[in-house]
Design a protein around this motif. Structure first.
Motif, PDB file in Angstrom:
ATOM      1  N   THR A 118       4.611   5.018   6.666  1.00 26.86           N
ATOM      2  CA  THR A 118       4.538   4.264   7.908  1.00 26.86           C
ATOM      3  C   THR A 118       5.926   4.191   8.515  1.00 26.86           C
ATOM      4  O   THR A 118       6.874   3.788   7.834  1.00 26.86           O
ATOM      5  N   LEU A 119       6.073   4.577   9.775  1.00 27.52           N
ATOM      6  CA  LEU A 119       7.378   4.515  10.438  1.00 27.52           C
ATOM      7  C   LEU A 119       7.204   3.927  11.824  1.00 27.52           C
ATOM      8  O   LEU A 119       6.420   4.436  12.631  1.00 27.52           O
ATOM      9  N   THR A 120       7.900   2.846  12.094  1.00 28.55           N
ATOM     10  CA  THR A 120       7.942   2.276  13.432  1.00 28.55           C
ATOM     11  C   THR A 120       9.394   2.105  13.839  1.00 28.55           C
ATOM     12  O   THR A 120      10.292   2.027  12.989  1.00 28.55           O
ATOM     13  N   CYS A 121       9.653   2.068  15.144  1.00 33.48           N
ATOM     14  CA  CYS A 121      11.034   1.923  15.597  1.00 33.48           C
ATOM     15  C   CYS A 121      11.073   1.185  16.920  1.00 33.48           C
ATOM     16  O   CYS A 121      10.088   1.151  17.671  1.00 33.48           O
ATOM     17  N   THR A 166      16.324  -0.142  15.563  1.00 28.26           N
ATOM     18  CA  THR A 166      15.819  -0.712  14.324  1.00 28.26           C
ATOM     19  C   THR A 166      14.560   0.049  13.937  1.00 28.26           C
ATOM     20  O   THR A 166      13.816   0.515  14.808  1.00 28.26           O
ATOM     21  N   SER A 167      14.318   0.188  12.660  1.00 25.80           N
ATOM     22  CA  SER A 167      13.130   0.916  12.206  1.00 25.80           C
ATOM     23  C   SER A 167      12.629   0.305  10.912  1.00 25.80           C
ATOM     24  O   SER A 167      13.381  -0.338  10.173  1.00 25.80           O
ATOM     25  N   THR A 168      11.348   0.529  10.658  1.00 28.45           N
ATOM     26  CA  THR A 168      10.729   0.116   9.404  1.00 28.45           C
ATOM     27  C   THR A 168       9.978   1.309   8.830  1.00 28.45           C
ATOM     28  O   THR A 168       9.065   1.837   9.464  1.00 28.45           O
ATOM     29  N   ALA A 169      10.390   1.757   7.650  1.00 24.58           N
ATOM     30  CA  ALA A 169       9.742   2.885   6.977  1.00 24.58           C
ATOM     31  C   ALA A 169       9.124   2.370   5.678  1.00 24.58           C
ATOM     32  O   ALA A 169       9.845   1.894   4.795  1.00 24.58           O
ATOM     33  N   THR A 170       7.798   2.439   5.584  1.00 26.70           N
ATOM     34  CA  THR A 170       7.081   1.937   4.421  1.00 26.70           C
ATOM     35  C   THR A 170       6.343   3.086   3.740  1.00 26.70           C
ATOM     36  O   THR A 170       5.585   3.818   4.384  1.00 26.70           O
ATOM     37  N   THR A 219      16.090   7.473   5.987  1.00 28.80           N
ATOM     38  CA  THR A 219      15.759   7.380   7.405  1.00 28.80           C
ATOM     39  C   THR A 219      16.947   7.887   8.215  1.00 28.80           C
ATOM     40  O   THR A 219      18.085   7.457   7.977  1.00 28.80           O
TER      41      THR A 219
END
Length: 548
Positions: free
Chosen positions: A348-351, A370-374, A380
């Motif tokens: 999962t990747l959001t930015c 900013t990003s979130t990688a799950t 990243t």
């Protein structure tokens, strides 16, 4: 990658396949649950270019398929190519590349040695080459979505589904049209396979393949029609297996056009089955992408006439009704703002970003991501393209100084675990009404009223400020690699007595990427003239600045 659902017994053998390129399961509020497919239009206008011929022209037309106004209403700024569009086809001489859109020709467009010659103009095309309604205002920047299709003669495929796919280096269908003796199912698969190499390098763009439409029963035979169905099914179920990104989607135009609303489901091309629970469809339904076939038919159900396989208005309108929400879902999957159900990846990747909308030339600008990688493997990475041909930023937060006023389109690309999240925007850089001071990188023209600067980027990825050499009061030139190698000549002329404007003329002897920036130091007005890498310099002739 495929996605299958259980159906009632009458249709349980029919495949439901998700076509969005190997789609990750995106996080939702419920741990472990995939984010739902998002069929909503983009929140701001997105530029889209459609490569097509007559079938696409009819589909876009307001009075036929009405795809143009439907995309307009979904916040897409649509441009298109058609016959005679673009540069000459250097791989199949005799016509422009826009006249060549058969399956074999797409090797030329996206994989051949002259690819950049064709794609440079394609990505900056903002005109219409047929009639349809669209958004009035161009949002600026390059085209972000590329739709491409071949016409119905490409459904006349010989060979067998069991034939092996040849290596691309020995595939005889490369650069060929649909009337080639090499128009076989295996060769067509090989052409499509070869395109993914390039698509994987351009995750900043979404590529949408629209499968070729079917032929009328009287214009093909059962073997060719079955092969055309087999190609469509392969594109749905197998083409994107192992492809690690989300920037490719397939819309099965073929399947959509093989059932209608007639009593036998194939006998009335003037009535469609849009919205029916059965039939042959490719659409968003119940929060998922549904690819459904309950009508056994490999021929067109919407021929305009027995000897004309152009889809009828009813067929085109069915396709429009199913395609637009499909495209929205593909867009959000690509952007990480919607789910891609059925994927095997759990990455999962959001930015998100924080970038000012305005700045001053010479002042530092902060670009923050900013990003979130799950569930993603590997680091990243960040790439900031500032839009002025300078070296890119490579950290989440970075600073950049624009050397000249202008409007710059920036792009953020975040990558993790084979997934990509992109964001774009613009910074308007002002310089104010300040005096021009000539130096090695600045021309001061017409009694120093006009400040002229240039930046460049070459094929090796090198970039920098061009070196300026004055010639006369109103004329000068720039060089990049050596003073005796003139790249661009520019002049600013006083036409105030003729047209009440100062005119900018520029010509170049290069296909290096360039941005020319001209500032009127009396008023502070700024004009920028970009030229994309790989495109021969386009003549500038602009009544740019008002008098006095």
């Amino acid at each position: 990658m495929s996605f299958r659902l259980s159906l009632p017994a009458a249709v349980s053998a029919m495949a439901l396949a998700l076509l969005l390129a190997p789609a990750p399961l995106l996080a939702s509020d419920e741990p472990g649950a995939p984010l739902a497919v998002n069929p909503a239009p983009p929140s701001s206008p997105v530029k889209l270019i459609f490569i097509h011929h007559s079938t696409g022209e009819n589909w876009l037309n307001d009075e036929n398929g009405a795809l143009g106004p439907a995309l307009r209403d979904a916040n897409y700024f649509v441009s298109d190519t058609n016959y005679d569009w673009g540069p000459a086809d250097l791989d199949s001489p005799g016509d422009e590349i826009g006249s060549h859109t058969d399956i074999g020709n797409y090797y030329s467009w996206f994989a051949g040695s002259h690819r950049d010659t064709y794609l440079g103009p394609l990505y900056v095309e903002s005109g219409q080459n047929c009639w349809y309604s669209r958004l009035e205002d161009d949002p600026g920047g390059p085209n972000r979505i590329v739709m491409f299709k071949s016409c119905f003669p490409n459904s006349k495929l010989t060979g067998s589904p069991s034939d092996p796919i040849p290596p691309i280096g020995s595939n005889p269908l490369r650069h060929q049209d649909c009337y080639s003796e090499h128009m076989t199912l295996a060769n067509a698969k090989g052409i499509y396979q070869s395109l993914l190499t390039y698509f994987a390098t351009r995750t900043d763009k979404l590529f949408v393949l629209v499968v070729q439409p079917p032929l009328n029963a009287g214009e093909t035979d059962s073997t060719e029609a079955a092969n055309a169905r087999a190609l469509a099914s392969w594109l749905v179920d197998d083409w994107l297996d192992g492809y690690p990104h989300r920037n490719v989607a397939v819309f099965d135009f073929f399947n959509v056009l093989t059932s209608n609303g007639g009593s036998t489901r194939t006998n009335d091309p003037t009535t469609n089955d849009l919205g029916w629970s059965d039939g042959n469809h490719h659409r968003v339904a119940s929060g998922a992408i549904e690819h459904l076939q309950t009508v056994a038919n490999n021929y067109s159900a919407y021929g305009s006439a027995p000897d004309d396989s152009h889809p009828s208005q009813a067929g085109n309108q069915k396709a429009t009704g199913e395609f637009v929400t499909f495209l929205n879902a593909a867009y959000h999957c690509w952007q990480g703002t919607g789910g891609c159900p059925g994927g095997s990846s759990t990455c999962t990747l959001t930015c998100s970003h924080a970038v000012p909308s305005s700045a001053t030339a010479g002042a530092s600008v902060t670009f923050s991501a900013t990003s979130t990688a799950t569930g993603c493997t590997g680091a990243t990475t960040y790439d900031w393209d500032y839009g002025d041909l300078s070296a890119h930023g490579t950290t989440a937060t970075t600073t950049h100084t624009y050397s000249a006023p202008g409007t710059y389109s920036w792009t953020l690309t975040v990558t993790a675990g084979g997934q990509t999240c992109t964001r774009t925007g613009q910074v308007v850089v002002s310089g104010g009404a300040s005096a021009c001071t000539a130096d090695g990188q600045t021309l001061c023209l017409n009694q120093s009223r006009f400040r002229v600067k240039a930046t460049y980027r070459d094929y090796g990825g090198n970039s920098g400020n061009a070196q300026a050499v004055p010639l006369t009061n109103d004329t000068g030139y720039f060089w990049f690699f050596g003073r005796d190698n003139v790249e661009v000549v520019i002049k600013v002329l006083d036409f105030c007595g003729v047209s009440s404007a100062w005119a900018v003329y520029a010509a170049g002897l290069t296909d290096v990427g360039i941005v020319l920036t001209v500032t009127d130091t009396t008023t502070g007005a700024v004009k920028s003239y970009p030229n994309e890498l790989g495109i021969p310099f386009v003549l500038v002739r602009d009544a740019a600045f008002p008098c006095p």
